[in-house]
Structure formats: structure tokens, C-alpha cells
Design an enzyme around this catalytic site. Structure first.
Site, short mmCIF file in Angstrom:
data_model
loop_
_atom_site.label_atom_id
_atom_site.label_comp_id
_atom_site.label_asym_id
_atom_site.label_seq_id
_atom_site.Cartn_x
_atom_site.Cartn_y
_atom_site.Cartn_z
NE ARG A 41 -3.80 1.75 -2.23
CZ ARG A 41 -3.54 0.96 -1.35
NH1 ARG A 41 -3.17 -0.45 -1.32
NH2 ARG A 41 -3.08 1.61 -0.27
CE LYS A 198 -0.22 2.56 21.80
NZ LYS A 198 0.62 1.52 21.82
N GLY A 351 -5.15 6.44 6.20
CA GLY A 351 -6.56 5.63 6.18
C GLY A 351 -7.72 6.25 6.69
N GLY A 374 1.59 4.97 4.12
CA GLY A 374 3.06 4.77 4.72
C GLY A 374 3.92 6.00 4.15
#
Length: 398
Positions: A41, A198, A351, A374
Site C-alpha cells: 500500500r 458462506k 485478500g 471491502g
């Protein structure tokens, strides 16, 4: 999406002598001693900073780091290690400025790093008072932190409302371009790979993509739930049986559009979840009651790879099996290699996806690798990110 770009301001000479405030994403991992363990980053932020310095601006940069408590600065919250690494990359000393909201002294050609912005009271809740203080520090606000683009905070959103000029930095602009190319105006067929443990965590993503894509490849525990929906046995594999109807509805939605959710025809199973568990490849219809499905089988992988070869655009989020275990990495490796070999434009994020890309060394073969976890997921959900919304609104007001 119409936004003002920092690169255009620099090219037109509008930045010289101006105070430029860059919101970067310098939230890097650190070890127990505070040493930076991975600096991607920081390196990604350098082009925007260099662009500002080369254009003759007085440059201020800030970022969050970790999860500090607002109003209670601790030594471990400091951006000092980031400043040291940034200084190495830029070949100059980068001073760190504490307590900066009341004023910053920086001259054209100079660069300062403003201490951890999440320590400021009101940052997370996008305090108008704090945002106005930040905006007063600069002539130009540059948002270059896609990893925070899904949050409406004082240093990402509020400042963009009140700064004289608000624009997108090169990193954020590149994300906008890649997302637009992949989702807003894709070359067809558009194939999405969505995997994870999930269905519930990615249900809105799956529903959103089901309205757009030509093929929706599911993997991991998500695929197990879809296998149940297709009437296949999954043994004791991870799945969400209460969401089988939701999975079936997504399959029906895709089918009604002439699209498809490819269901595995063969799988790799084990009796226990362990790196040294014995792997067994079998037809999907032959999964035993005590089996754990830990990967797609070679026939399924080959079929999906052939489909990816025909794709025009690929969106990838998530490995299709337990790729961390050597016996169960075949599916993810095959998908990664297929994405790399495909002539399609590909965009990947998340990730675990980035870990798989690194493991199989295909970074240069992926069209665009998203830096925001996100934020990338929210884009896939069909949401308009706060950063995109405010920068677009400010551009329209010019």
C-alpha cells in the site's frame, strides 16, 4: 462516472504552488515491534505523491493505521514507521506532523505526513466540524485510497464536500476505470468467480451479479450450498442449508436469462480438514456421508478453465478450494492459470484472491488487481461507493 482527476489538474498547471491534501491508504501490516511486514500500500501511494511534488505543490498526506481510539493517541498508532519507508521510496526525509487539524506549515516542493487521521475525534462519524478543519488546510483534496472508498468518514468524504477542489488520485481513478470496464461496459461473455465459506456473507453480491453476468462460477462453501440446491450430496461439508432456496432462486434467475451457474461434476474430498488429510477425487454424485468437499475436481476445473478462455471479461473474488493445503489447491491453481491465460479483461480483488494470485505468480497476467477488500465487495454488490458519489457530485458542480 464523471470525476475530476488529479492527473489532469497537474497536466494543466493548476497544482503549482497549491496546498494539496492527499488521503492515501497506508494501513500496512506490522509485527509486534511495529516493523512493517508488507509495504504494497505504501508503494501504491508513491505515484500520486510524486505527481503532486513534481507539479510544484505543497503536499500533505494522511492515512489511518490500525484501530486507534479517537482522542487517545498511543505510540503504536503512529505513522512514523510508514514515514520512514515512504522516505526510503522517495529518497527524502518525510516529517510526521502531530495535532495537525489546527494548521499545517508546508511549502511548495515539501512533503509532510499528517499523523494517523483516525485519532481525530469525529473521524469515523464524519464530523462536519472536523471535515471543515481538514478542508481549510488545502486548496486541492485528492482521494487516492480505494481501500477506504466505501466509508463516509471525515478524511474520505467530509473533506471532499468542503475543500475548494476535490478530485480522484491516480490509484482511485484506476480502480474506477477497471470497475467501469468490468461491470458497467463489459465485453461479453462476462464471467464472475465468487467463492468463500458462506453464501450469507456474499448473498447480495451473488444476487447482484446474477442480474449482470453470463456465467456465475461459485466455489468453496458457497459451491456446496449450490450443490445441495442442485440435489447433490455434500456429506459433512461446510454449507448453509437454510439458504438452499436462495441458491436455487439465483440458479433460476440465471437460467431465465439464458445464463448459468456451473455446478461441479467432480470434487476432491477428505475425511478430515487437515493439510495432511488423504485426498480423494470422485464424482459429485458419489460424495459419502462422512466426506468433506475441499476442492473442485480436475474435470470441473478443466471445464471452467475452458469457459474462462472464451470469456470477454472476468471478475474474480475468492479461491475455489482450500488452496493453502497442497492436496486441495488444484482447482484454485487451475482457475488462476486460466484467468492468466484468458484473453479476457480480468479484475480480481479480496485478500484470499490476492494471496492465490501471489502464490501462482500471475500478477502480471491479471488485467487489474483491486487494492480494496471491502470496497471491492461493495462494488460487486452493486453499491455506489461514498467516495465515487461525492467526487462525482463535486465534478458536476464545477
Amino acid at each position: 462516472m464523471q470525476t475530476l482527476r488529479f492527473s489532469d489538474l497537474c497536466a494543466s498547471g493548476q497544482v503549482r504552488g497549491k496546498r494539496v491534501f492527499i488521503r492515501a491508504d497506508l494501513n500496512v501490516p506490522q509485527d509486534a515491534s511495529g516493523a512493517i511486514t508488507e509495504d504494497t500500500r505504501i508503494r501504491a501511494s508513491v505515484p500520486c505523491i510524486r505527481m503532486a511534488l513534481d507539479a510544484g505543490a505543497a503536499v500533505m498526506v494522511t492515512s489511518h493505521l490500525g484501530r486507534p481510539t479517537e482522542g487517545s493517541f498511543q505510540p503504536e498508532d503512529s505513522l512514523a514507521p510508514v514515514a520512514a519507508r515512504l522516505g526510503e521510496l522517495l529518497g527524502r526525509t518525510v516529517p510526521v506532523v502531530p495535532n495537525w487539524t489546527e494548521g499545517v506549515v508546508v511549502q511548495p516542493g515539501e512533503l509532510v505526513l499528517l499523523e494517523n487521521c483516525r485519532v481525530n475525534v469525529g473521524e469515523k462519524k464524519n464530523s462536519e466540524a472536523l471535515a471543515r478543519k481538514m478542508a481549510a488546510l488545502c486548496d486541492i483534496f485528492v482521494h487516492d485510497a480505494f481501500g477506504t472508498a466505501h466509508r463516509a468518514e471525515a478524511s474520505t468524504y467530509g473533506i471532499a464536500e468542503y475543500a475548494p477542489i476535490a478530485c480522484a488520485g491516480p490509484l482511485l481513478a484506476a480502480e474506477m476505470d477497471a470497475i467501469s470496464q468490468a461491470l458497467l461496459a463489459p465485453k461479453r461473455p462476462l464471467v464472475a468467480i465468487v467463492a468463500g465459506s458462506k453464501v450469507s456473507t456474499k448473498l447480495t453480491i451473488l444476487k447482484s451479479l446474477a442480474e449482470k453476468v453470463d456465467q456465475l462460477i461459485v466455489g468453496g462453501g458457497i459451491a456446496n450450498t449450490f450443490m445441495l440446491a442442485a440435489g447433490l450430496p455434500i456429506g459433512k461439508s461446510l454449507a448453509e442449508r437454510d439458504l438452499v432456496d436462495e441458491a436455487r432462486a439465483i440458479m433460476d434467475m440465471m437460467r431465465a436469462r439464458g445464463a448459468a451457474v456451473p455446478i461441479p461434476t467432480d470434487v476432491v474430498t477428505a475425511k478430515t480438514f487437515a493439510a495432511d488429510a488423504e485426498a480423494s477425487t470422485k464424482a459429485a454424485a458419489d460424495v459419502a456421508d462422512d466426506d468433506l468437499i475441499l476442492d473442485i475436481g480436475p474435470h470441473t476445473a478443466a471445464t471452467l478453465a475452458a469457459q474462462l478462455q472464451q470469456a470477454g471479461t472476468i471478475v474474480w473474488n475468492g479461491p475455489v478450494g482450500v488452496f493453502e493445503f497442497a492436496a486441495f489447491e488444484g482447482g484454485t491453481r487451475a482457475i488462476a492459470q486460466a484467468v492468466a491465460a484468458s484473453p479476457a479483461f480480468s479484475i480480481a480483488g479480496g485478500g484470499d484472491t490476492l494471496a492465490a494470485i501471489a502464490k501462482y505468480g500471475i500478477e502480471k497476467q491479471v488485467g487489474y488487481i483491486s487494492t480494496g477488500g471491502g470496497a471491492f465487495l461493495e462494488v460487486l454488490e452493486g453499491k455506489t461507493l461514498p467516495a465515487f458519489e461525492i467526487l462525482s457530485r463535486r465534478a458536476k458542480s464545477l
